[in-house]
Design a protein around this motif. Structure first.
Motif, PDB file in Angstrom:
ATOM      1  N   LEU A 129      -9.317 -12.050  31.116  1.00 13.44           N
ATOM      2  CA  LEU A 129      -9.357 -13.060  32.426  1.00 13.44           C
ATOM      3  C   LEU A 129      -7.453 -13.095  32.681  1.00 13.44           C
ATOM      4  CD1 LEU A 129     -11.183 -16.149  32.628  1.00 13.44           C
ATOM      5  CD2 LEU A 129     -11.180 -14.272  34.227  1.00 13.44           C
ATOM      6  N   ALA A 130      -6.691 -13.353  31.770  1.00 12.56           N
ATOM      7  CA  ALA A 130      -5.443 -13.226  31.974  1.00 12.56           C
ATOM      8  C   ALA A 130      -4.751 -11.889  32.468  1.00 12.56           C
ATOM      9  CB  ALA A 130      -4.675 -13.518  30.684  1.00 12.56           C
ATOM     10  N   GLN A 169      -6.442  -9.819  34.490  1.00 17.36           N
ATOM     11  CA  GLN A 169      -6.992  -9.502  35.706  1.00 17.36           C
ATOM     12  C   GLN A 169      -5.943 -10.341  36.633  1.00 17.36           C
ATOM     13  OE1 GLN A 169     -11.085 -10.679  36.332  1.00 17.36           O
ATOM     14  NE2 GLN A 169     -11.560 -10.073  34.426  1.00 17.36           N
ATOM     15  N   VAL A 170      -5.422 -11.472  36.178  1.00 15.51           N
ATOM     16  CA  VAL A 170      -4.464 -12.019  36.869  1.00 15.51           C
ATOM     17  C   VAL A 170      -2.923 -11.602  36.847  1.00 15.51           C
ATOM     18  CG1 VAL A 170      -3.403 -14.314  36.979  1.00 15.51           C
ATOM     19  CG2 VAL A 170      -5.908 -14.301  36.673  1.00 15.51           C
ATOM     20  N   THR A 171      -2.592 -11.231  35.808  1.00 15.59           N
ATOM     21  CA  THR A 171      -0.963 -10.602  35.596  1.00 15.59           C
ATOM     22  C   THR A 171      -1.031  -9.624  34.492  1.00 15.59           C
ATOM     23  OG1 THR A 171       1.244 -10.920  35.290  1.00 15.59           O
ATOM     24  CG2 THR A 171      -0.279 -12.720  34.393  1.00 15.59           C
ATOM     25  N   PRO A 172      -0.305  -8.650  34.563  1.00 19.49           N
ATOM     26  CA  PRO A 172      -0.111  -7.716  33.394  1.00 19.49           C
ATOM     27  C   PRO A 172       0.961  -8.195  32.440  1.00 19.49           C
ATOM     28  CG  PRO A 172       1.285  -6.788  35.276  1.00 19.49           C
ATOM     29  CD  PRO A 172       0.320  -8.134  35.641  1.00 19.49           C
ATOM     30  N   PRO A 206       1.573 -11.976  31.385  1.00 21.93           N
ATOM     31  CA  PRO A 206       1.553 -13.272  31.376  1.00 21.93           C
ATOM     32  C   PRO A 206       2.353 -14.062  30.501  1.00 21.93           C
ATOM     33  CG  PRO A 206      -0.359 -12.429  29.993  1.00 21.93           C
ATOM     34  CD  PRO A 206       0.372 -11.314  30.663  1.00 21.93           C
ATOM     35  N   PRO A 207       3.028 -14.951  30.990  1.00 28.76           N
ATOM     36  CA  PRO A 207       4.189 -15.889  30.251  1.00 28.76           C
ATOM     37  C   PRO A 207       3.391 -16.468  29.015  1.00 28.76           C
ATOM     38  CG  PRO A 207       3.879 -16.625  32.493  1.00 28.76           C
ATOM     39  CD  PRO A 207       2.999 -15.850  32.365  1.00 28.76           C
TER      40      PRO A 207
END
Lengths: 439, 439
Positions: free
Chosen positions: B53-54, B56-59, B61-62
């Motif tokens: 899921l992460a 899918q949102v951003t390559p 993630p922080p």
């Protein structure tokens, strides 16, 4: 530069695409120079899926554990949303209800907020970062246990945070354009309400309009938080909810470049805000109750003790020759079984003849602050229903609301007839293009 | 009455059925009169699904947000497990890493535990309730932010809690019967190891045996926590890991009614504990390195700076006529790209000829505290490989371990040959019935 609290529901963040779309909107609000605090619900059906898992494990999960389980949903959506915003070059951090300082009582599953101490949220926005807060959850002060706020919890989190932060506005994003004069699925000519008072919104929410949770409106009224209900799919203004819908608050938040604005500002408040309807109630009639003092009190004492929520109550006049009367009341359908069980247990004590249960009823409510000073509103309502051939089974009124119970099958016709009789229909049928649920 | 810490991994709680099975085991341990603290991982593939899921949102993630996201997994498993135990009539409560007092540094994604202050866990067991604790997670003391412990994090949580609570034993439940003398999938005659020292277990874990995370063994050794690795599908004893595997600790935890017990207690520690293997490494050879002081230091400085973990290093003797030498080292395959990139950047600076990358290698490690005092172990090892026709490419030794690198295709034959040469094969082939992975 304003401090804006935005709330996004589960349908707005149902998948990665939805999260990215919402992130763009938040980043744009921040880039426009606003301080932004975001409250987010769990993604789509997450909460139902977690509940289903719990049911697979045990039929009666302890509420404390259920709260821990359910709050995992917001943990997922809030961190993903923070990631998506960071990905757009805007700094964002996510916080649990506890980290955001949402203190509640210890009633797991439907906790009430007792205090909001949002130190970390304030620090975050002061650093120019967006704060993402998990909706629907809090923490008990004494035991540090996680709680959930129950139905409409995320709306309530947003309004409570807006109050605690003294925000300029609390924006509640939804999948429709705002609060409508009636459900557009039933009344295609329904219009979006631009401005409405807390009191009217409370009556609408309590009467079946589902666009804004009742508890959040109560909270907003108590602390004077301006609420803006609007669509996450459009940049148009939605519905402003405030203490004086046509006074200063509305003027301050109104865009002066909006061509409709001047006219609406000088316009008198309309008599009627809208027509709400509710199909989720049932009616219980206690037949042949001895007409002696104290029996009605005893009946409602027992029903309340069963945990059922009573809405409207009607007692017919006693039939002289028998000394018996009938008492009817409405309640949420889901409470029907416990109430019937509790009443059956006192049949011999009270001495009534029988119980009737009817879940084929509908409730129509006409709401408007203007009706206080306008006589004849109820006469016009009853006349519209009579002209449409619809029978009224129960009536209940408050200062700014009239509710009637009809057959469920008649409800749609009733809503349309009343909406039209009070001149609420839009000149053009713009509302249909919204395509929303209006609930 | 003992205080037992039990850890269950994700495969043990992969679905509702698994959770209910584990709950039964925990309830039985409690009903037998023990105080029980349980550490649980996320269900099955939850962590991978959240990572997906992460992505899918951003390559990128922080890490702080990724930690919040991933800890949702244990939140779900721990509350469901507490529900399932309550459903069996045994009181249980779940606690996050924060609530359990697992304090870490602020290195998100691979935080290290700096302190354990399990007040609430102690209170809970003192009330006779089972405490369920989320594995893999902690909280920073300064900022109250959620952290994760990285690979093997739940094992480490369990051992750290056992140390903080001064527990009698830390039971690590897995899907195999314990630690084996070799992977039973490769060596059907592999035997379960009954008792092993921390040092031997460390060498086995570092050499590819995956049944127990390296970090948890380090933690156990530092605080002297007796660890019992055992199967969640069987009531049989597994493998006891302790400071003096054949002395008092093992005797205290050993069931005296076990017919095998007396014999094993008087038995001398065997020379060899087991044969581990590892197929996850690659080899880089720097060809034609000028044989001048400082070049090797510079090469490994650059490789370490790239973030790659170096395992074995071999430098061939300089070929006299050229003044050039070759340097080979092994590293995790996943670190290959960064190491090769970093080395390519210093090719002209160092003046080496070329780089060779080889991921078709296998590593065999022979581990045993007994080899310290037994000469000839390495000779026997090399002899067994020679007799099987297997070429040795690299050699590395510690006081209780000898590792050799072979072709990946030769590794299984090598493990079988060495296992047999050191008389580790079971008299009967009982081990095959375990059917486990032995990893």
């Amino acid at each position: 530069m304003a401090l804006v609290v935005q709330k996004y529901g589960g349908s707005s963040v149902a998948d990665a695409e939805g999260i990215k779309r919402v992130a763009k909107r938040i980043a744009a609000t921040r880039r426009a120079g606003n301080d932004v605090v975001v409250v987010v619900s769990a993604m789509g059906d997450t909460t139902d899926e977690l509940l289903d898992l719990a049911q697979q494990v045990t039929p009666l999960p302890p509420q404390r554990e259920l709260d821990i389980l359910l709050t995992a949903g917001e943990r997922i959506s809030m961190s993903l949303l923070a990631m998506a915003i960071n990905n757009l070059g805007v700094k964002a951090k996510s916080f649990t209800g506890q980290q955001a300082g949402v203190i509640t009582d210890a009633v797991h599953g439907k906790a009430r907020i007792v205090d909001v101490v949002p130190h970390r949220i304030r620090e975050t926005v002061e650093r120019g970062q967006v704060a993402i807060v998990a909706g629907f959850q809090g923490v008990t002060e004494s035991t540090n246990d996680v709680t959930t706020l129950g139905r409409g919890g995320s709306d309530t989190t947003a309004v409570a945070l807006a109050a605690g932060l003294d925000a300029d506005v609390c924006e509640i994003y939804t999948d429709v354009d705002g609060v409508f004069t009636a459900d557009p699925r039933i009344v295609p000519a329904a219009r979006k309400i631009s401005r409405i008072t807390y009191e009217e919104m409370l009556e609408l929410a309590a009467s079946g309009a589902k666009v804004l949770a009742l508890r959040s409106v109560e909270y907003g009224r108590r602390y004077g938080v301006p609420i803006h209900v609007r669509s996450s799919f459009s940049a148009k203004d939605g519905t402003f909810v405030s203490a004086d819908a046509y006074g200063l608050v509305a003027a301050a938040t109104l865009d002066p470049t909006d061509p409709e604005a001047p006219e609406e500002l000088v316009m008198e408040a309309p008599i009627i805000s809208g027509v709400a309807h509710d199909r989720s109630e049932a009616k219980i009639t206690v037949v042949g109750v001895p007409d002696v003092p104290g029996t009605a009190a005893r009946i409602f004492e027992v029903v309340a003790g069963s945990g059922a929520n009573i809405d409207m109550i009607v007692q017919n006049v006693s039939v002289a020759r028998t000394g018996l009367t009938d008492i009817s009341f409405t309640l949420p359908e889901g409470d029907g079984t416990v109430a019937m069980t509790a009443l059956t247990a006192i049949q011999s004590e009270i001495g009534f003849d029988s119980l009737q249960y009817d879940d084929q009823i509908g409730k129509l409510s006409l709401v408007g602050a203007g009706m206080k000073s306008h006589p004849g509103v109820s006469a016009k309502l009853f006349g519209a229903l009579r002209d449409t051939g619809i029978n009224i089974e129960m009536i209940s009124t408050s200062e700014i609301r009239i509710s009637v119970v009809t057959r469920a099958d008649d409800l749609d016709d009733a809503v349309r007839a009343v909406h039209s009789a009070f001149d609420l229909d839009a000149a053009d049928s713009e509302a249909v293009v919204y395509g929303g649920t209006g609930r």
